[in-house]
Design a protein around this motif. Sequence first.
Motif, mmCIF file in Angstrom:
data_model
loop_
_atom_site.group_PDB
_atom_site.id
_atom_site.type_symbol
_atom_site.label_atom_id
_atom_site.label_comp_id
_atom_site.label_asym_id
_atom_site.label_seq_id
_atom_site.Cartn_x
_atom_site.Cartn_y
_atom_site.Cartn_z
ATOM 1 N N GLN A 120 0.828 -1.205 0.000
ATOM 2 C CA GLN A 120 0.000 0.000 0.000
ATOM 3 C C GLN A 120 0.865 1.258 0.000
ATOM 4 O O GLN A 120 0.548 2.237 -0.688
ATOM 5 N N ARG A 121 1.931 1.217 0.762
ATOM 6 C CA ARG A 121 2.841 2.369 0.779
ATOM 7 C C ARG A 121 3.475 2.573 -0.592
ATOM 8 O O ARG A 121 3.621 3.706 -1.061
ATOM 9 N N GLN A 122 3.829 1.480 -1.241
ATOM 10 C CA GLN A 122 4.421 1.565 -2.574
ATOM 11 C C GLN A 122 3.444 2.196 -3.558
ATOM 12 O O GLN A 122 3.811 3.067 -4.353
ATOM 13 N N ARG A 123 2.179 1.769 -3.501
ATOM 14 C CA ARG A 123 1.180 2.335 -4.413
ATOM 15 C C ARG A 123 0.940 3.811 -4.131
ATOM 16 O O ARG A 123 0.745 4.607 -5.052
ATOM 17 N N ALA A 124 0.960 4.184 -2.849
ATOM 18 C CA ALA A 124 0.692 5.571 -2.476
ATOM 19 C C ALA A 124 1.840 6.497 -2.860
ATOM 20 O O ALA A 124 1.619 7.610 -3.360
ATOM 21 N N GLU A 125 3.078 6.050 -2.637
ATOM 22 C CA GLU A 125 4.234 6.914 -2.863
ATOM 23 C C GLU A 125 4.777 6.831 -4.280
ATOM 24 O O GLU A 125 5.390 7.787 -4.770
ATOM 25 N N PHE A 126 4.559 5.685 -4.935
ATOM 26 C CA PHE A 126 5.094 5.491 -6.290
ATOM 27 C C PHE A 126 4.010 4.880 -7.177
ATOM 28 O O PHE A 126 4.114 3.722 -7.593
ATOM 29 N N PRO A 127 2.962 5.645 -7.465
ATOM 30 C CA PRO A 127 1.821 5.094 -8.207
ATOM 31 C C PRO A 127 2.162 4.632 -9.616
ATOM 32 O O PRO A 127 1.448 3.795 -10.177
ATOM 33 N N ASN A 128 3.246 5.142 -10.185
ATOM 34 C CA ASN A 128 3.611 4.765 -11.554
ATOM 35 C C ASN A 128 4.609 3.620 -11.618
ATOM 36 O O ASN A 128 5.008 3.201 -12.705
ATOM 37 N N ALA A 129 5.028 3.138 -10.450
ATOM 38 C CA ALA A 129 6.009 2.049 -10.432
ATOM 39 C C ALA A 129 5.339 0.741 -10.817
ATOM 40 O O ALA A 129 4.200 0.462 -10.440
ATOM 41 N N THR A 130 6.071 -0.069 -11.583
ATOM 42 C CA THR A 130 5.577 -1.390 -11.967
ATOM 43 C C THR A 130 6.020 -2.394 -10.927
ATOM 44 O O THR A 130 7.211 -2.533 -10.650
ATOM 45 N N ALA A 131 5.082 -3.084 -10.337
ATOM 46 C CA ALA A 131 5.416 -4.053 -9.292
ATOM 47 C C ALA A 131 6.220 -5.199 -9.875
ATOM 48 O O ALA A 131 5.899 -5.740 -10.930
ATOM 49 N N ALA A 132 7.288 -5.563 -9.177
ATOM 50 C CA ALA A 132 8.111 -6.693 -9.607
ATOM 51 C C ALA A 132 7.530 -7.975 -9.051
ATOM 52 O O ALA A 132 6.826 -7.981 -8.050
ATOM 53 N N SER A 133 7.829 -9.073 -9.720
ATOM 54 C CA SER A 133 7.415 -10.354 -9.177
ATOM 55 C C SER A 133 8.294 -10.685 -7.991
ATOM 56 O O SER A 133 9.401 -10.168 -7.872
ATOM 57 N N PRO A 134 7.836 -11.524 -7.052
ATOM 58 C CA PRO A 134 8.630 -11.824 -5.864
ATOM 59 C C PRO A 134 10.042 -12.260 -6.224
ATOM 60 O O PRO A 134 10.245 -13.127 -7.068
ATOM 61 N N GLY A 135 11.004 -11.632 -5.571
ATOM 62 C CA GLY A 135 12.403 -11.989 -5.796
ATOM 63 C C GLY A 135 13.100 -11.089 -6.783
ATOM 64 O O GLY A 135 14.313 -10.989 -6.762
ATOM 65 N N ASP A 136 12.351 -10.413 -7.662
ATOM 66 C CA ASP A 136 13.007 -9.568 -8.652
ATOM 67 C C ASP A 136 13.809 -8.462 -7.996
ATOM 68 O O ASP A 136 14.889 -8.115 -8.444
ATOM 69 N N SER A 137 13.264 -7.877 -6.922
ATOM 70 C CA SER A 137 13.962 -6.775 -6.281
ATOM 71 C C SER A 137 15.168 -7.233 -5.494
ATOM 72 O O SER A 137 15.896 -6.437 -4.945
ATOM 73 N N ALA A 138 15.388 -8.537 -5.425
ATOM 74 C CA ALA A 138 16.584 -9.025 -4.747
ATOM 75 C C ALA A 138 17.817 -8.811 -5.589
ATOM 76 O O ALA A 138 18.924 -9.003 -5.138
ATOM 77 N N ARG A 139 17.623 -8.403 -6.832
ATOM 78 C CA ARG A 139 18.768 -8.095 -7.682
ATOM 79 C C ARG A 139 18.971 -6.594 -7.698
ATOM 80 O O ARG A 139 18.009 -5.840 -7.844
ATOM 81 N N PRO A 140 20.225 -6.121 -7.562
ATOM 82 C CA PRO A 140 20.467 -4.680 -7.549
ATOM 83 C C PRO A 140 20.027 -4.035 -8.845
ATOM 84 O O PRO A 140 20.075 -4.650 -9.892
#
Length: 272
Positions: free
Chosen positions: A252-272
């Motif tokens: 919810q915080r991600q949607r509120a603060e970064f509404p244009n961000a594309t959500a990554a699938s689980p684990g994707d953000s574990a890569r720099p």
Amino acid sequence: MRPHKVTLVLLAVIMLGTACSRLTFIRPKGGMKAIDVPRTEYDVRDSKATQERLEERNSLGLAEQRLRVGDLETAEREASKALKLNPSSAAAYTLLAIVADRRGQAKAAGDDYRKAAELSPQDGGMLNNYGAWLCANGFPAEALVWFDRAIAAPGYNNPTAALANAGGCALQTGQYERVESDLRKALALDPKNAYALVSMARNEYRLGHYMDARAFIERRLTAAPVDAGVLQLAVDIETKLGDMAAAEKYRQRQRAEFPNATAASPGDSARP
């Protein structure tokens, strides 16, 4: 999350002054009053080299000042003026690199960062800057060479950024043996280093150490402002731990603060 890049250091303008004593006060014998004895009057003028050095420093100072407030046009003009006065100015090349980077001109920025590093091969900050550009632009293996040079540079009194960058970049290259070593060294010097904290969280996530990953991401969340990738990593970690309420809170915080961000699938953000 991008590696730590350039920390702008205030370029002090050194004013070179000259003082001439035009009168000498002599107290004669016999109790006579002091009299003023004129001496030869000298008109000391700055040499051309000194004038150019002052102009260069003034231009660098103004370029940095305008860069801080987002005036890229003036910053570029003044940095170019400084470079014309001194073609070997690593500071001028660095300022031009930052301007190009902010304009999205990645290749031009990289060329200028490299030139600055080549002109100052013993300056850890300049070496780190170029390494950070390399890591952020798809050359992580080459970046590690420059980070190592920065860390080893004599007089580089604060290698925290280079250590954090090296650890995060090693995560990209799969050189896992140095990831934790470099990141823990960085955190020993600066426990709130945001890039080291998120990189440690990513590494622990990669290893399946989700409780440790949570500890690092929570520290990261309080250390500095976040981006969408940091919040996505928090979502992924809480999902792996089975705390769906916490995961949803971060989502919810991600949607509120970064509404244009594309959500990554689980684990994707574990890569720099």
